[in-house]
Design an enzyme around this catalytic site. Structure first.
Site, PDB file in Angstrom:
ATOM      1  N   CYS A  89       0.876  -4.787   4.306  1.00  0.00           N
ATOM      2  CA  CYS A  89       0.039  -5.593   5.141  1.00  0.00           C
ATOM      3  C   CYS A  89      -0.488  -6.765   4.832  1.00  0.00           C
ATOM      4  O   CYS A  89       0.755  -7.277   5.698  1.00  0.00           O
ATOM      5  CB  CYS A  89      -1.695  -4.645   4.922  1.00  0.00           C
ATOM      6  N   HIS A  95       0.268   1.296   5.678  1.00  0.00           N
ATOM      7  CA  HIS A  95      -0.645   1.107   4.273  1.00  0.00           C
ATOM      8  C   HIS A  95       0.319   2.541   4.084  1.00  0.00           C
ATOM      9  O   HIS A  95      -0.742   3.600   3.739  1.00  0.00           O
ATOM     10  CB  HIS A  95      -1.853   1.403   4.202  1.00  0.00           C
ATOM     11  N   GLU A 130       0.246   3.302   0.858  1.00  0.00           N
ATOM     12  CA  GLU A 130      -0.888   3.837  -0.788  1.00  0.00           C
ATOM     13  C   GLU A 130      -1.813   4.193   0.014  1.00  0.00           C
ATOM     14  O   GLU A 130      -2.479   5.395  -1.429  1.00  0.00           O
ATOM     15  CB  GLU A 130      -1.485   2.297  -0.814  1.00  0.00           C
TER      16      GLU A 130
END
EC number: 6.3.5.3
Length: 223
Positions: free
Chosen positions: A86, A195, A197
């Protein structure tokens, strides 16, 4: 144990999540600060999501000049795996480690949703634990996530197979060719707008589809 540095800039939001993902993948997360002048002997680097320096000027434009980025750029040139997520993707483009740019979403609103992706390139340091064409779901949250580039830049990325992932379904931000992530020519630097994560365990998020980005880096480093 493999050590993966996660850089915190003023305004970073997802550095803690990135460190957790690194730990779940089996590596030791190392906190790095934007003002550091060395990488502390880490084996790979993650630039996390957020709003570095408040996104003043444009996203990633100030972070590109952080002292730590001189070290990241040099290490990437030596082949160190670097992942920008991002805002980290935006910083990689501003640092010229990746081509193109990220601009305001075409619908001019912030988007936050679980997003389907198709993995296109599995020959990078961050995607080799996936299979070509694999479809995954990870969260997406951005206001300036539209990937663009000059026609010759986009043609080169497509011709060289450097598109890492594409959006499935409706395009969430106007990215050209539905591009969600790209890699450099060497395959060690990857920028990804969604994302991974936030999708590393079943308890939180849409599942664990994103963990493969982090386990891929570990496998790349021990191969």
């Amino acid at each position: 144990m493999t050590r993966v540095g996660v850089v915190t800039f003023p305004g970073s939001l997802d550095d803690g999540d990135a460190r957790r993902a690194v730990r779940l993948a089996g590596a030791e997360p190392v906190a790095l600060w934007h003002g550091d002048h060395d990488l502390g002997g880490v084996d790979a680097v993650v630039l996390p999501g957020g709003f570095s320096y408040g996104d003043y000027l444009r996203c990633g434009a100030i972070a590109r000049f952080a002292p730590i980025m001189d070290e990241v750029v040099a290490a990437a040139g030596r082949g160190m795996p670097v992942l920008g997520i991002c805002n980290g993707f935006q910083i990689l483009c501003e640092s010229h480690l990746l081509p193109g740019a990220l601009i305001r979403n075409d619908h001019r609103t912030f988007v936050c949703r679980d997003q389907g992706l198709r993995i296109e390139n599995v020959d990078t340091a961050w995607t080799r634990d996936y299979s070509a064409g694999q479809e995954i779901v990870v969260p997406l949250k951005n206001g300036e996530g539209g990937f663009v580039g000059a026609p010759d830049t986009i043609a080169r990325l497509e011709d060289e197979g450097r598109v890492v992932a594409r959006y499935l379904g409706s395009n969430p931000n106007g990215s050209v060719h539905d591009i969600a992530g790209i890699t450099n020519a060497a395959g060690n630097v990857v920028g990804l707008m969604p994302h991974p994560e936030h999708a590393v365990e079943d308890l939180c998020g849409p599942g664990a589809d994103g963990l493969g980005f982090f386990t891929s880096a570990l496998r790349s480093l021990v191969a």
